[in-house]
Design a protein around this motif. Structure first.
Motif, PDB file in Angstrom:
ATOM      1  N   ALA A 173       0.825  -1.205   0.000  1.00  0.00           N
ATOM      2  CA  ALA A 173       0.000   0.000   0.000  1.00  0.00           C
ATOM      3  C   ALA A 173       0.857   1.252   0.000  1.00  0.00           C
ATOM      4  CB  ALA A 173      -0.920   0.004   1.216  1.00  0.00           C
ATOM      5  N   HIS A 174       0.402   2.238  -0.739  1.00  0.00           N
ATOM      6  CA  HIS A 174       1.085   3.532  -0.801  1.00  0.00           C
ATOM      7  C   HIS A 174       0.021   4.621  -0.684  1.00  0.00           C
ATOM      8  CE1 HIS A 174       2.810   7.053  -2.982  1.00  0.00           C
ATOM      9  NE2 HIS A 174       3.845   6.730  -2.227  1.00  0.00           N
ATOM     10  N   ALA A 175       0.347   5.650   0.080  1.00  0.00           N
ATOM     11  CA  ALA A 175      -0.644   6.703   0.316  1.00  0.00           C
ATOM     12  C   ALA A 175      -1.098   7.361  -0.981  1.00  0.00           C
ATOM     13  CB  ALA A 175      -0.065   7.752   1.261  1.00  0.00           C
ATOM     14  N   VAL A 176      -2.382   7.309  -1.208  1.00  0.00           N
ATOM     15  CA  VAL A 176      -3.118   8.026  -2.250  1.00  0.00           C
ATOM     16  C   VAL A 176      -2.882   7.492  -3.664  1.00  0.00           C
ATOM     17  CG1 VAL A 176      -3.763  10.256  -3.219  1.00  0.00           C
ATOM     18  CG2 VAL A 176      -3.056  10.101  -0.832  1.00  0.00           C
ATOM     19  N   PHE A 177      -1.664   7.662  -4.183  1.00  0.00           N
ATOM     20  CA  PHE A 177      -1.430   7.375  -5.599  1.00  0.00           C
ATOM     21  C   PHE A 177      -0.529   6.167  -5.809  1.00  0.00           C
ATOM     22  CE2 PHE A 177      -3.729  10.986  -6.708  1.00  0.00           C
ATOM     23  CZ  PHE A 177      -3.245  12.107  -6.055  1.00  0.00           C
TER      24      PHE A 177
END
Length: 123
Positions: free
Chosen positions: A98-102
């Motif tokens: 998972a990576h924040a937002v984009f």
């Protein structure tokens, strides 16, 4: 704390299909992009697919485009990877991350990783 758990790996013959699933918890699902990343023996990890709900982006590596499909189920907090027409070169340990937002292709930027699920493809 971001928690990701992969499932669905296994062994198939070339030309077959598998569906991987990533169960996510510990974060607001819609605030993160989730990617499928694989690592074959002796090779570097590579992002094969990524989905970002924020901008409705779906990324596919050229090697899997047209064969793999990434999808999400917000109600279940899962991100699946449908893999069709599998090739021996698709064999690898598959992780979700998972990576924040984009979406990102920079492995160091991912905020959390699962433990991986093995995919074996026989010729």
């Amino acid at each position: 704390e971001i928690q990701l758990v992969e499932s669905g790996g296994g062994s198939v013959q070339a030309g077959g299909s598998l569906r991987l699933s990533c169960a996510a918890s510990g974060f607001t699902f819609s605030d993160y992009a989730v990617a499928w990343i694989r690592q074959a023996p002796g090779k570097e990890r590579e992002v094969v697919a990524c989905f970002s709900e924020s901008d409705d982006t779906r990324y596919y590596a050229p090697s899997v485009k047209g064969r793999f499909t990434i999808s999400s189920d917000n109600a279940k907090n899962t991100v699946d990877l449908q893999m069709n027409v599998l090739k021996p070169e698709d064999a690898a340990l598959y992780y979700c991350a998972a990576h924040a937002v984009f979406c990102t292709l920079q492995l160091s930027e991912f905020d959390g990783w699962g433990q991986g699920t093995q995919v074996t493809v026989s010729s």
